[in-house]
Design an enzyme around this catalytic site. Structure first.
Site, PDB file in Angstrom:
ATOM      1  N   HIS A 220       0.808  -1.223   0.000  1.00 41.13           N
ATOM      2  CA  HIS A 220       0.000   0.000   0.000  1.00 41.13           C
ATOM      3  C   HIS A 220       0.840   1.273   0.000  1.00 41.13           C
ATOM      4  CE1 HIS A 220      -3.830   1.646  -0.189  1.00 41.13           C
ATOM      5  NE2 HIS A 220      -4.361   1.294   0.957  1.00 41.13           N
TER       6      HIS A 220
ATOM      7  N   ASP B 228      -2.403   1.885  -4.830  1.00 45.35           N
ATOM      8  CA  ASP B 228      -3.672   2.211  -4.191  1.00 45.35           C
ATOM      9  C   ASP B 228      -4.705   1.129  -4.504  1.00 45.35           C
ATOM     10  OD1 ASP B 228      -5.107   2.937  -6.731  1.00 45.35           O
ATOM     11  OD2 ASP B 228      -3.586   4.526  -6.740  1.00 45.35           O
TER      12      ASP B 228
END
Length: 472
Positions: free
Chosen positions: A442, A446
């Site tokens: 992450h 995204d």
């Protein structure tokens, strides 16, 4: 009642004085403490009060219900008396060992009265002087001897009451007594002050059972001797040591998980048709034993990476920057007797589905035989973990740095679903389904990017005709 006759000083007539026993009532305010209910509990919440100030209670009457972090217990009275004060309100936290309430307890004080006086000792019983006894006015002559009354003042009821007062117990023990429908007065307590414990209850139940069935000839239970299990040290193998180091580094990666369901019904039909025709495998040198869903998934993944290259990349966390990898080198997790191995299928973008199947089969056989070379482990840009070959659906695969993603493949299952026919009528049909679980770093990927790439793979796998036309 006891009569004593005394000779009058002025003559031979006798006067009598009547002696009697009575019990004076002495009121004592006693605090009732919240007893220790075990397991290290230091406080309890007052769930409900069953009494209010001014209420008269007897021993073993319910006073309140308390709730600890493990159990709910009803607190009962230890005395007969009148409730004077409640120290807590409903929902308050009561401390163990502190007073819950105050009870006005009536205690008996023995009094022996005669001629308006109180005798200090009950055992000093007055006797009749028979030698000085003569006729009483209009009364029959007294017998030569009068039986002396017992010196003690105790009665069976007094003894039972005293025993009952001495038999105290914790709330947990009282709960067990209520459950077994036993009277605490029938059980001899072995604790301090006659306190009854669970062991006392067990002994009472066993003794009662043996008395009720004295003639039953039952064999004595023989204790089963079980060997004590011992701890032992298990050293890591070289593969386990490497996995420990790799996963320790992976623990610093913030994982983003995305899962979705894929309909493999059309793909399963095509795969079955191909597997039933052995002549199709003659087109290549490396022949797979059979065609599975894994090479289709890997090829669809490679096709999707052409649109979403950020998933096929390395993260340089020092710079930081993302290194997009041109080759689609996919590591495949293989379960072997030595542990989990991850050989690499290189240049997936240049393979056909059949050649991919052959390469997967070749590397799997080498891995299980322990014959993989160091080059077989190098260069992975993405990993596919086919946990479905063992079982399971949704998984949370762990990313291996410096890669930024990994895909977990669940087990293909035949599930019932509703499907509309050409007339719009819903019908229940069977469908081959599997779950794909994606983990992404992450820090650089995204959720939207991962979801779009995943949906691209799903579209290719569900429409095998479109998939065959876009293959490169």
């Amino acid at each position: 009642m006891r009569l004593q006759y005394k000779k009058a000083a002025t003559g031979s007539r006798y006067q009598n004085s009547q002696f009697f026993h009575c019990s004076a009532r002495r009121n004592v305010i006693k605090p009732l403490l919240l007893a220790d209910i075990g397991e290290g509990i230091t406080e309890c919440q007052i769930v409900e009060w069953f009494v209010q100030p001014g209420d008269r209670v007897e021993e073993f009457d319910k006073l309140c219900e308390v709730q600890s972090d493990k159990a709910s217990v009803e607190i009962t009275s230890r005395y007969d008396g009148i409730i004077k004060e409640l120290h807590y309100s409903k929902d308050d936290m009561a401390a163990v060992g502190k007073p819950l309430l105050e009870i006005d307890v009536e205690e008996d004080e023995l009094v022996v009265a005669g001629e308006g006086s109180v005798e200090g000792k009950a055992q000093e019983s007055p006797k009749i002087d028979v030698s000085e006894t003569t006729e009483l006015q209009g009364s029959p002559v007294l017998e030569d001897s009068i039986e002396e009354l017992p010196d003690t003042l105790s009665t069976p009821s007094n003894s039972q009451s005293l025993q009952k007062r001495n038999n105290t117990a914790t709330p947990a023990v009282r709960h067990l007594l209520n459950k077994l429908n036993l009277d605490i007065a029938d059980i001899k307590g072995s604790g301090k002050g006659g306190r009854v414990s669970k062991e006392d209850i067990d002994r009472h139940v066993l003794s009662t059972a043996s008395i009720s069935t004295p003639f039953k000839n039952e064999p004595t239970p023989v204790a089963v001797v079980v060997a004590k299990a011992e701890d032992r040290m298990s050293r890591f193998t070289s593969i386990q040591t490497q996995m420990f180091k790799t996963m320790t580094r992976s623990a610093t990666i913030p994982h983003f998980l995305y899962t979705h369901t894929v309909d493999l019904t059309a793909l399963s039909l095509a795969k079955t048709r191909y597997n039933s025709s052995p002549t199709n495998f003659k087109m290549i040198d490396t022949l797979p034993s059979k065609l599975t869903a894994l090479p289709f998934i890997m090829k669809a993944l490679s096709q999707a990476f052409a649109k979403f290259p950020a998933l096929n990349a390395y993260l340089d966390s020092e710079s930081p920057q993302l290194i997009i990898k041109g080759a689609h080198n996919f590591g495949i997790a293989v379960d072997t007797p030595q542990g989990l191995l991850v050989p690499v299928v290189k240049e997936v973008q240049t393979h056909s589905i059949i050649s991919l199947a052959g390469e997967i089969g070749r590397l799997s056989k080498l891995a299980k035989a322990g014959k993989l070379t160091p080059d077989d482990f190098n260069g992975a840009t993405f990993i596919v973990s086919n946990i479905g070959s063992i079982g399971g659906g949704v998984v949370a695969p762990v990313i291996v740095a410096p890669m930024v993603g990994i895909l977990g493949v669940g087990k293909v299952r035949d599930v019932p679903v509703f499907k509309k026919d050409e007339h719009g009528v819903k019908k229940l049909v069977g469908r081959d389904e599997l779950i794909l679980s994606w983990s992404a770093d992450h820090r650089v990927l995204d959720g939207a990017t991962v979801a779009r790439c995943a949906e691209e793979v799903r579209t290719l796998l569900e429409d095998i005709d479109v998939f065959s036309m876009v293959l490169r």
